[in-house]
Design a protein around this motif. Structure first.
Motif, mmCIF file in Angstrom:
data_model
loop_
_atom_site.group_PDB
_atom_site.id
_atom_site.type_symbol
_atom_site.label_atom_id
_atom_site.label_comp_id
_atom_site.label_asym_id
_atom_site.label_seq_id
_atom_site.Cartn_x
_atom_site.Cartn_y
_atom_site.Cartn_z
ATOM 1 N N ALA A 64 9.324 -11.569 -48.992
ATOM 2 C CA ALA A 64 10.015 -12.277 -49.503
ATOM 3 C C ALA A 64 11.505 -12.433 -48.780
ATOM 4 C CB ALA A 64 10.232 -11.911 -50.989
ATOM 5 N N VAL A 65 12.056 -11.145 -48.385
ATOM 6 C CA VAL A 65 13.235 -10.965 -47.817
ATOM 7 C C VAL A 65 13.040 -11.753 -46.561
ATOM 8 C CG1 VAL A 65 14.634 -9.316 -46.554
ATOM 9 C CG2 VAL A 65 14.136 -8.898 -48.859
ATOM 10 N N LYS A 66 12.157 -11.469 -45.690
ATOM 11 C CA LYS A 66 11.919 -12.348 -44.533
ATOM 12 C C LYS A 66 12.078 -13.700 -44.641
ATOM 13 C CE LYS A 66 10.605 -8.528 -41.268
ATOM 14 N NZ LYS A 66 9.519 -7.854 -41.959
ATOM 15 N N ARG A 67 11.284 -14.223 -45.616
ATOM 16 C CA ARG A 67 11.139 -15.604 -45.893
ATOM 17 C C ARG A 67 12.720 -16.348 -45.946
ATOM 18 N NH1 ARG A 67 6.381 -14.437 -48.442
ATOM 19 N NH2 ARG A 67 7.592 -14.456 -50.494
ATOM 20 N N MET A 68 13.412 -15.293 -46.902
ATOM 21 C CA MET A 68 15.033 -15.894 -46.884
ATOM 22 C C MET A 68 15.754 -15.766 -45.714
ATOM 23 S SD MET A 68 15.819 -13.814 -50.485
ATOM 24 C CE MET A 68 17.274 -14.315 -50.474
ATOM 25 N N GLY A 69 15.051 -15.362 -44.362
ATOM 26 C CA GLY A 69 15.806 -15.429 -43.262
ATOM 27 C C GLY A 69 16.791 -14.325 -42.932
ATOM 28 N N LEU A 70 16.248 -13.178 -43.989
ATOM 29 C CA LEU A 70 17.046 -11.951 -43.673
ATOM 30 C C LEU A 70 16.073 -10.751 -43.071
ATOM 31 C CD1 LEU A 70 18.858 -12.165 -47.272
ATOM 32 C CD2 LEU A 70 19.872 -12.168 -44.930
ATOM 33 N N GLU A 71 16.709 -9.542 -43.172
ATOM 34 C CA GLU A 71 15.882 -8.527 -42.584
ATOM 35 C C GLU A 71 15.896 -7.159 -43.196
ATOM 36 O OE1 GLU A 71 15.480 -8.679 -37.766
ATOM 37 O OE2 GLU A 71 16.940 -6.986 -38.317
ATOM 38 N N ILE A 72 14.886 -6.496 -42.944
ATOM 39 C CA ILE A 72 15.257 -5.138 -43.510
ATOM 40 C C ILE A 72 15.475 -3.975 -42.370
ATOM 41 C CG2 ILE A 72 13.561 -3.246 -44.588
ATOM 42 C CD1 ILE A 72 12.434 -5.694 -46.279
ATOM 43 N N ASP A 73 16.424 -3.257 -42.731
ATOM 44 C CA ASP A 73 16.861 -2.214 -41.642
ATOM 45 C C ASP A 73 15.948 -0.900 -41.871
ATOM 46 O OD1 ASP A 73 18.276 -0.758 -40.057
ATOM 47 O OD2 ASP A 73 19.734 -0.292 -41.562
ATOM 48 N N GLU A 74 15.364 -0.920 -40.662
ATOM 49 C CA GLU A 74 14.108 0.104 -40.766
ATOM 50 C C GLU A 74 14.647 1.461 -39.923
ATOM 51 O OE1 GLU A 74 11.265 -0.323 -42.612
ATOM 52 O OE2 GLU A 74 10.334 -2.122 -42.114
ATOM 53 N N THR A 75 15.888 1.464 -39.463
ATOM 54 C CA THR A 75 16.250 2.268 -38.549
ATOM 55 C C THR A 75 15.834 3.839 -38.855
ATOM 56 O OG1 THR A 75 18.294 2.018 -38.885
ATOM 57 C CG2 THR A 75 17.668 1.412 -36.844
ATOM 58 N N GLU A 76 16.567 4.039 -40.283
ATOM 59 C CA GLU A 76 16.339 5.277 -40.936
ATOM 60 C C GLU A 76 14.760 5.651 -41.298
ATOM 61 O OE1 GLU A 76 18.223 7.934 -43.390
ATOM 62 O OE2 GLU A 76 19.459 7.989 -41.344
ATOM 63 N N ARG A 77 14.433 4.574 -41.705
ATOM 64 C CA ARG A 77 12.962 4.671 -42.382
ATOM 65 C C ARG A 77 11.944 4.967 -41.360
ATOM 66 N NH1 ARG A 77 9.668 2.971 -46.361
ATOM 67 N NH2 ARG A 77 11.374 2.091 -47.709
ATOM 68 N N SER A 78 12.044 4.210 -40.317
ATOM 69 C CA SER A 78 11.042 4.422 -39.104
ATOM 70 C C SER A 78 11.213 5.349 -38.411
ATOM 71 C CB SER A 78 11.101 3.222 -38.197
ATOM 72 O OG SER A 78 12.446 2.963 -37.420
ATOM 73 N N ARG A 79 12.635 5.978 -38.184
ATOM 74 C CA ARG A 79 12.601 7.365 -37.797
ATOM 75 C C ARG A 79 12.178 8.449 -38.640
ATOM 76 N NH1 ARG A 79 18.689 8.668 -37.140
ATOM 77 N NH2 ARG A 79 18.520 6.613 -36.181
ATOM 78 N N ALA A 80 12.178 8.291 -39.850
ATOM 79 C CA ALA A 80 11.650 9.408 -40.653
ATOM 80 C C ALA A 80 9.994 9.368 -40.795
ATOM 81 C CB ALA A 80 11.992 9.061 -42.083
ATOM 82 N N LEU A 81 9.829 8.102 -40.612
ATOM 83 C CA LEU A 81 8.092 7.675 -40.415
ATOM 84 C C LEU A 81 7.555 8.541 -39.425
ATOM 85 C CD1 LEU A 81 7.804 4.451 -42.226
ATOM 86 C CD2 LEU A 81 7.283 6.465 -43.081
ATOM 87 N N GLN A 82 8.208 8.033 -38.195
ATOM 88 C CA GLN A 82 7.693 8.603 -36.791
ATOM 89 C C GLN A 82 7.728 10.126 -36.830
ATOM 90 O OE1 GLN A 82 10.303 7.046 -34.012
ATOM 91 N NE2 GLN A 82 9.174 4.927 -34.077
ATOM 92 N N ILE A 83 8.722 10.853 -37.264
ATOM 93 C CA ILE A 83 8.759 12.081 -37.172
ATOM 94 C C ILE A 83 7.693 12.617 -38.235
ATOM 95 C CG2 ILE A 83 10.204 14.371 -37.581
ATOM 96 C CD1 ILE A 83 12.685 12.618 -36.766
ATOM 97 N N GLY A 84 7.625 12.016 -39.499
ATOM 98 C CA GLY A 84 6.696 12.347 -40.287
ATOM 99 C C GLY A 84 5.033 12.449 -39.856
ATOM 100 N N ALA A 85 5.062 11.169 -39.098
ATOM 101 C CA ALA A 85 3.547 10.882 -38.652
ATOM 102 C C ALA A 85 3.490 12.078 -37.374
ATOM 103 C CB ALA A 85 3.414 9.660 -37.775
ATOM 104 N N ALA A 86 4.447 12.400 -36.684
ATOM 105 C CA ALA A 86 4.324 13.321 -35.661
ATOM 106 C C ALA A 86 3.862 14.776 -36.033
ATOM 107 C CB ALA A 86 5.614 13.588 -34.773
ATOM 108 N N VAL A 87 4.589 15.176 -37.223
ATOM 109 C CA VAL A 87 4.278 16.467 -37.850
ATOM 110 C C VAL A 87 2.819 16.368 -38.595
ATOM 111 C CG1 VAL A 87 4.877 17.850 -39.903
ATOM 112 C CG2 VAL A 87 6.744 16.901 -38.442
ATOM 113 N N GLU A 88 2.508 15.114 -39.149
ATOM 114 C CA GLU A 88 1.222 14.963 -39.555
ATOM 115 C C GLU A 88 0.008 15.069 -38.686
ATOM 116 O OE1 GLU A 88 0.568 11.545 -42.138
ATOM 117 O OE2 GLU A 88 1.466 12.598 -43.795
#
Ligand SMILES: Nc1ncnc2c1ncn2[C@@H]1O[C@H](COP(=O)(O)OP(=O)(O)O)[C@@H](O)[C@H]1O
Ligand SMILES: [Mg+2]
Lengths: 234, 425
Positions: B262-286
C-alpha cells in the motif's frame, strides 16, 4: 483328551551340499499323548529328537502334517497365539539349561513374567517354584555360582512358574552326573503325580524307566520300544 | 509385554553390554553435542545481531523515495495528510512521524566531565520523535517545555556502547553507565555551525537535557521531542510541516507485506537499510549454523551406523538367549521391542551426555572469550543461547539415530527362527 496329537508329521532340512537330496529328518511321525501321561522318547543322537520337541513346543512351524497340542492346531496359530501357547501352556527344559547368565536364579525363573500378560502373582510363584526344586536359598545366586544340577533345577522352576499343563524336556539329565540326574527324575515323577503331562526326550534308560510309556524315534518315525532296538542293548 | 517390564529387561541388557554400547552412546553424544552446541551458538549469535540491529518484524519506516524528489509527478511530501492516509492503511495500528532538525546546531563543552577536564565542540544532528515512541525509556518527561527551557533528548543505547568500547578507551575517558548520564545537561547553540558560512543570523543559546537511552532514538545524533523540532525549525524559518519519515506499526507481522504494498502504491518507499542489514547478517548466521548442524548430523549419522554394527554384534552374540526368550513366551515383536528399547536407552544416554558436553564446551568458550578477547562493542556475556527446543531436538535426534541404527538388527533379531536359535552353539 489328547495333550498331543501328531499325524504324518514330516520335517525336511535343505541338503547339506547343493546337488544332494534334502535330508528328511522326520518322515511321517504319528503320536498320541494323553493328558497326564509321562512319555519318554528315546533315540540315537541325530535322530531328530530335538527337532521333534521344537516342533511340539511351537518353536518350529516349518513342517508337514497335522500337529495338535492341547487342542490347538499348531499350523493354524499366528505368531502371537503361538507365543501365548508357549507362555501359558508349555514348559520347556533344555539339555544345556539355557539360563541367562546376567540374571539371578530368581530373575531367570521370573523371565516368563516379562511376556504376554505376565504371570499372576509372579514373585510369589517364582519363589514357590524355586522352593519346589529345593533352591529357595539360592534365589539371589547367578547361574555361574550354581552347580550343573542346580542350574537345571532353576531351568525347571522357570518352566513351571507359569503352571503350564504340559512339560517338554530335551535330554534334561544329559549334562548331569548320575546323582543329580536322579533328583531331576524324582522331580518329574512328582510333577506327573500332580497331573502334569510330561514328554521327555532322552537317551538314558533311567529316565525311560520313570515314564509311563516309552517310544523310540528311529529312521524318522516313532515306534514302540522293542528289545532288539532298545537303547539298553546299544 | 508391558513397557515397565520391557524397560527393566532392556536396562539389564544395556548394563551387561555396557562396554560395546558405551562406544555407540559416545558416538551419539559427540554428534548431538556438536548439534546442540552449533544450534545454541547460532541462536546466541542471532541474539547478538538483534542487539546490534534491533529490528521489529511489526514495524516499517516510510520515506520519500530518493528518485521521487523533484520528480515530474510533483514532489511527494510526507505531510500531515499523508500521515493520516498511512494511518488508514489496513493493518496499521499506529503511525509515528519523525522530523529532522533542519537547522545547524553545535554544542561546546568546556569543563569537568566525570572527573576529567575536557574541551569539546560537536555539530549536533537531531531528529524529532513522538513521545509515545520513546515511552518509558525516558526517565523524565520527553516533551517540549517551550522556548528558553532545556530540551529533553534521548540517545540510542548503541551509541553509549560505542562510546564505552571504542571512543572512551582511545581517549582515556571514563566508562559511563546510563544512570550516570541521565540528567546530564549540555549547552547548545541553535542556528550555529562550525562549518564556515552555515551559521544563521539569529542563533540562540539553549541546552539539551539527557532524559534516557532508547533503541528508538536515532543512531545519527540525538532524538528530541517532535514538537520541539517543529518549534525550532519554524523559529528559524525552516520547513516545519514535512516529516522526514514515518514509522508504521502493524497490527501483526503478517500485515507488514500488505502495508508495504500500500505504501508503494502511494508513491512512497520503505527504508530497508537497517532491516536488510540485519536480515543479511541474520541469514549469514543461519547459513553457517545450518552448515555446522549438517556436519553434526553427519557425525550423528555415523554414530547411527556404529550403533547398527554394535547391535548386529549384540544380537548375533545373544542368538541363543533370544531363542530362550521365544521359548518362554516372547513374540517376534517382543524381541524387536527389547532390542529397540536397548537402543533407546543408549540413544537417550548419548543425547543427555551430548547436551551436557555442549553446555560445558559453551561455558569454557565463553570464559575464554571473556578473558582472552579484547572488549569490543556489543561483546556479549555469552555467545550461546541454549533454548529448551535445542535440548529437546538434541535428545530427540539422539533417540531417533539410535532407533534408526538398531532398526535392522532388531528386525533380524525378530526374524530369528527360535528352533535354529536354540541349536546355535
Ligand atoms: N537348521 C538345520 N538345518 C539343517 N540341518 C539341521 C538343522 N537342525 C538340525 N539339523 C540336522 O538334524 C539332525 C539333528 O537333529 P536333532 O533334532 O538335533 O537330533 P537329536 O536331538 O536327536 O540329536 C542333525 O543331523 C542336523 O544335521
Ligand atoms: Mg538333541
Amino acid at each position: 483328551m489328547n495333550a498331543i496329537l501328531l499325524r504324518g508329521v514330516k520335517k525336511r532340512y535343505p541338503p547339506r551340499e547343493p546337488g544332494l537330496a534334502p535330508q528328511e529328518l522326520l518322515s511321517g511321525v504319528d503320536l498320541e499323548v494323553k493328558r497326564g501321561e509321562f512319555m519318554a522318547v528315546e533315540g540315537q543322537s541325530g535322530s531328530g529328537k530335538s527337532t521333534l520337541l521344537h516342533l511340539l513346543g511351537g518353536l518350529d512351524r516349518e513342517f508337514e502334517g497335522e500337529a495338535q497340542v492341547l487342542g490347538c492346531d499348531l499350523r493354524a496359530l499366528s505368531d502371537a497365539e503361538l507365543a501365548a501357547l508357549r507362555h501359558t501352556q508349555i514348559g520347556f527344559i533344555f539339555q544345556s539349561f539355557n539360563l541367562l547368565p546376567a540374571l539371578t536364579a530368581l530373575e531367570n525363573v521370573l523371565l516368563p513374567d516379562y511376556f504376554g500378560s505376565g504371570v499372576p502373582d509372579a514373585e510369589r510363584r517364582a519363589m514357590e517354584a524355586l522352593d519346589r526344586v529345593g533352591l529357595a536359598d539360592k534365589a539371589k545366586a547367578k547361574p555361574a555360582a550354581l552347580s550343573g544340577g542346580e542350574r537345571q533345577r532353576v531351568a525347571i522352576a522357570r518352566a513351571l512358574v507359569a503352571r503350564p499343563p504340559l512339560l517338554l524336556a530335551d535330554e534334561p539329565t544329559g549334562n548331569l552326573d548320575a546323582r543329580t540326574g536322579e533328583g531331576v527324575i524324582a522331580l518329574f515323577k512328582e510333577l506327573h503325580a500332580d497331573g502334569m503331562t510330561l514328554l521327555i526326550v532322552t537317551h538314558e534308560a533311567r529316565v525311560s524307566h520313570a515314564a509311563t510309556r516309552v517310544l523310540i524315534l528311529r529312521e524318522g518315525r516313532l515306534g514302540p520300544e522293542d528289545a532288539q532296538h532298545s537303547m539298553e542293548t546299544l | 509385554m508391558r513397557t515397565g517390564k520391557l524397560v527393566r529387561l532392556a536396562r539389564g541388557n544395556v548394563v551387561r553390554e555396557l562396554p560395546a554400547l558405551a562406544v555407540s552412546a559416545g558416538g551419539v553424544a559427540l554428534g548431538i553435542g556438536c548439534l546442540v552446541f552449533f544450534l545454541a551458538l547460532g541462536a546466541g549469535l542471532k541474539r547478538v545481531v538483534n542487539d546490534v540491529f534491533p529490528v521489529s518484524t511489526r514495524e516499517v519506516e516510510v520515506v520519500v523515495p530518493s528518485l521521487a524528489i523533484g520528480n515530474i509527478l510533483g514532489e511527494q511530501k510526507l505531510d500531515e495528510t499523508i500521515v493520516e492516509k498511512l494511518r488508514k492503511i489496513r493493518g496499521v495500528s499506529a503511525a509515528y512521524p519523525k522530523m529532522q532538525l533542519r537547522i545547524p546546531a553545535v554544542t561546546r563543552y568546556n569543563g569537568l566531565f566525570f572527573g576529567r577536564e575536557i574541551h569539546m565542540g560537536l555539530e549536533i544532528v537531531g531528529v524529532g520523535l513522538m513521545p509515545e515512541l520513546v515511552g518509558t525509556d525516558a526517565h523524565a518527561p520527553f516533551e517540549d517545555a517551550g522556548e528558553g527551557k532545556p530540551v529533553p533528548v534521548v540517545v540510542n543505547r548503541r551509541l553509549l556502547e560505542l562510546y564505552n568500547k571504542v571512543f572512551a578507551p582511545q581517549r582515556g575517558l571514563p566508562t559511563l553507565t546510563d544512570t550516570m548520564l541521565i540528567g546530564f545537561q549540555i549547552p547548545v547553540e541553535l542556528g550555529r555551525s562550525y562549518v564556515a558560512g552555515k551559521t544563521l543570523p539569529n542563533a540562540t543559546e539553549g541546552s539539551l537535557l539527557l532524559v534516557g537511552f532508547s533503541d528508538r532514538a536515532t543512531l545519527a545524533g540525538v532524538s528530541l521531542p517532535l514538537a520541539a523540532v517543529r518549534r525550532i525549525n519554524a523559529r528559524f524559518g525552516a520547513d516545519a510541516e514535512t516529516y522526514s519519515s514515518v514509522l508504521l506499526r502493524a497490527q501483526s507481522a503478517d500485515d507488514v507485506s500488505n502495508i508495504a504494498a500500500a505504501v508503494k502504491r502511494m508513491g512512497l518507499e520503505i527504508d530497508e537499510t537497517e532491516r536488510s542489514r540485519a536480515l543479511q547478517i541474520g541469514a549469514a548466521v543461519e547459513l553457517v549454523t545450518l552448515a555446522l548442524s549438517l556436519l553434526a548430523a553427519l557425525i550423528t549419522g555415523l554414530a547411527a551406523i556404529n550403533t547398527m554394527q554394535a547391535f548386529y554384534a549384540s544380537v548375533r552374540e545373544r542368538t541363543r538367549e533370544i531363542g530362550v526368550l521365544r521359548a518362554v513366551g516372547a513374540t517376534r515383536g517382543d524381541v524387536a521391542a527389547i532390542v529397540l528399547a536397548e537402543a533407546a536407552v543408549t540413544g537417550l544416554a548419548g543425547g543427555v551426555v551430548g547436551v551436557v558436553l555442549a553446555r560445558i564446551a559453551a561455558v569454557l568458550l565463553d570464559r575464554l572469550a571473556r578473558t582472552g578477547l579484547p572488549d569490543f562493542p556489543f561483546k556479549p556475556e555469552s555467545f550461546f543461547h541454549f533454548r529448551v527446543t535445542h535440548i529437546a531436538v538434541g535428545v530427540a535426534v539422539a533417540l531417533a539415530a539410535a532407533l534408526l541404527g538398531a532398526f535392522l538388527p532388531a528386525r533380524a533379531a525378530a526374524r530369528l527362527d527360535p528352533a535354529k536359535a536354540l541349536t546355535e552353539s
